[in-house]
Design a protein around this motif. Structure first.
Motif, PDB file in Angstrom:
ATOM      1  N   PHE A   1     -55.427 -12.909 -16.524  1.00  0.00           N
ATOM      2  CA  PHE A   1     -54.487 -12.883 -17.644  1.00  0.00           C
ATOM      3  C   PHE A   1     -55.081 -12.298 -18.928  1.00  0.00           C
ATOM      4  N   THR A   2     -56.286 -11.751 -18.837  1.00  0.00           N
ATOM      5  CA  THR A   2     -56.861 -10.988 -19.946  1.00  0.00           C
ATOM      6  C   THR A   2     -56.449  -9.533 -19.779  1.00  0.00           C
ATOM      7  N   SER A   3     -55.920  -8.942 -20.816  1.00  0.00           N
ATOM      8  CA  SER A   3     -55.551  -7.528 -20.771  1.00  0.00           C
ATOM      9  C   SER A   3     -56.714  -6.692 -21.281  1.00  0.00           C
ATOM     10  N   GLY A   4     -56.619  -5.366 -21.060  1.00  0.00           N
ATOM     11  CA  GLY A   4     -57.565  -4.481 -21.728  1.00  0.00           C
ATOM     12  C   GLY A   4     -58.481  -3.662 -20.846  1.00  0.00           C
ATOM     13  N   LEU A   5     -59.567  -3.228 -21.453  1.00  0.00           N
ATOM     14  CA  LEU A   5     -60.452  -2.187 -20.932  1.00  0.00           C
ATOM     15  C   LEU A   5     -61.311  -2.652 -19.762  1.00  0.00           C
ATOM     16  N   ILE A   6     -61.232  -1.888 -18.673  1.00  0.00           N
ATOM     17  CA  ILE A   6     -62.064  -2.168 -17.513  1.00  0.00           C
ATOM     18  C   ILE A   6     -62.479  -0.834 -16.889  1.00  0.00           C
ATOM     19  N   VAL A   7     -63.731  -0.777 -16.404  1.00  0.00           N
ATOM     20  CA  VAL A   7     -64.293   0.451 -15.860  1.00  0.00           C
ATOM     21  C   VAL A   7     -64.687   0.244 -14.398  1.00  0.00           C
ATOM     22  N   PHE A   8     -64.348   1.218 -13.560  1.00  0.00           N
ATOM     23  CA  PHE A   8     -64.780   1.245 -12.161  1.00  0.00           C
ATOM     24  C   PHE A   8     -65.578   2.522 -11.922  1.00  0.00           C
ATOM     25  N   ALA A   9     -66.589   2.431 -11.060  1.00  0.00           N
ATOM     26  CA  ALA A   9     -67.375   3.606 -10.684  1.00  0.00           C
ATOM     27  C   ALA A   9     -66.734   4.294  -9.487  1.00  0.00           C
ATOM     28  N   LYS A  10     -66.891   5.613  -9.426  1.00  0.00           N
ATOM     29  CA  LYS A  10     -66.339   6.384  -8.315  1.00  0.00           C
ATOM     30  C   LYS A  10     -67.385   6.722  -7.249  1.00  0.00           C
ATOM     31  N   ASP A  11     -68.647   6.431  -7.529  1.00  0.00           N
ATOM     32  CA  ASP A  11     -69.697   6.692  -6.548  1.00  0.00           C
ATOM     33  C   ASP A  11     -70.790   5.640  -6.704  1.00  0.00           C
ATOM     34  N   GLU A  12     -71.614   5.535  -5.695  1.00  0.00           N
ATOM     35  CA  GLU A  12     -72.613   4.469  -5.650  1.00  0.00           C
ATOM     36  C   GLU A  12     -73.679   4.609  -6.728  1.00  0.00           C
ATOM     37  N   GLU A  13     -74.098   5.828  -7.009  1.00  0.00           N
ATOM     38  CA  GLU A  13     -75.133   6.040  -8.020  1.00  0.00           C
ATOM     39  C   GLU A  13     -74.650   5.620  -9.415  1.00  0.00           C
ATOM     40  N   THR A  14     -73.406   5.988  -9.744  1.00  0.00           N
ATOM     41  CA  THR A  14     -72.834   5.587 -11.039  1.00  0.00           C
ATOM     42  C   THR A  14     -72.694   4.075 -11.107  1.00  0.00           C
ATOM     43  N   HIS A  15     -72.316   3.488  -9.981  1.00  0.00           N
ATOM     44  CA  HIS A  15     -72.197   2.028  -9.919  1.00  0.00           C
ATOM     45  C   HIS A  15     -73.537   1.362 -10.241  1.00  0.00           C
ATOM     46  N   LYS A  16     -74.612   1.876  -9.664  1.00  0.00           N
ATOM     47  CA  LYS A  16     -75.938   1.312  -9.928  1.00  0.00           C
ATOM     48  C   LYS A  16     -76.319   1.474 -11.396  1.00  0.00           C
ATOM     49  N   LEU A  17     -76.032   2.667 -11.938  1.00  0.00           N
ATOM     50  CA  LEU A  17     -76.383   2.963 -13.327  1.00  0.00           C
ATOM     51  C   LEU A  17     -75.643   2.033 -14.298  1.00  0.00           C
TER      52      LEU A  17
END
Length: 240
Positions: A56-72
């Motif tokens: 129920f919290t609105s707003g900014l969220i980020v997802f990675a599109k590849d494994e390396e970015t996810h790790k970073l």
């Protein structure tokens, strides 16, 4: 779901969205309802979870599109180099208009998926600033330096000013226009009962700052949701 989702920014490596209140960030254990991750997996085949927002919290969220970015990005969250700002409405008027809550947080020993401040918990730090005061409520900015589950909600309860419409750490009581207009309020003839101005958790993930894969600093901001904008407009109109 697609029409309701606002993409804030997108690169070949990550995507940032403005999540509406009421939508899960990731699937729950029972797969009981659609989540933001489900939609993104359909759109991009696969995305990686970097961080989460409460349903129920609105707003900014980020997802990675590849494994390396996810790790970073995950490492930046773990190392606390990501700047995370929220906006929210709390009950009451704070004596100190700016300050910090430095109180460790742990899971409640008896209540599942609920958290408390406790000396044996994990270190948790939240900075806060009062932006506006509206009668019985205060509109605030928060910066969290740690990423504990329900951190802002737990910390605001800890200092006696829970987030509005937080049924877990405060009260689920909605905000009604009649409570502001009082004697001037009249229910429309077409309505049997008053519609709440707000009846969901009054918390919005506002800004994020992190370092991209190319080493450049990225600053993102999620526009305040319509319900919270409308509420603040009503405050300005009726509370003097």
């Amino acid at each position: 779901m697609k029409n309701k989702l606002e993409i804030i920014a997108e690169t070949d490596h990550w995507i940032a969205l403005n999540k509406p209140s009421g939508l899960l960030s990731i699937p729950d254990r029972k797969q009981s309802e659609p989540s933001l991750k489900d939609w993104l997996n359909e759109k991009y085949d696969k995305v990686w979870v970097v961080h989460r927002l409460d349903k129920f919290t609105s707003g900014l969220i980020v997802f990675a599109k590849d494994e390396e970015t996810h790790k970073l990005l995950s490492k930046q969250f773990e190392d606390r180099t990501v700047e995370k700002f929220y906006l929210g409405l709390v009950h009451g008027t704070l004596a100190n208009k700016e300050g910090s809550v430095d109180a460790a947080i742990m899971e409640h020993p008896a209540k599942n998926a609920t958290y408390i401040t406790h000396a044996k918990g994990r270190a948790s730090l939240t900075d806060y600033k009062v932006l506006e005061e509206h009668g019985l409520y205060s509109w605030m900015q928060f910066q969290i330096h740690t990423g504990r589950t329900h951190q802002i909600r737990v910390h605001m309860k800890h200092i006696g000013h829970p987030i509005v419409c937080d049924e877990v750490y405060g009260t689920a009581t909605p905000i009604l226009l009649s409570s502001m207009k009082r004697k001037k309020f009249k229910l429309a003839k077409s309505e049997e009962e008053e519609r709440p101005l707000l009846n969901r958790l009054a918390l919005h993930a506002w800004k994020l700052t992190f370092t991209d894969v190319d080493g450049k600093k990225v600053e993102l901001e999620a526009t305040l949701s319509k319900d919270l904008r409308a509420l603040l407009q009503q405050f300005e109109k009726w509370i003097k």
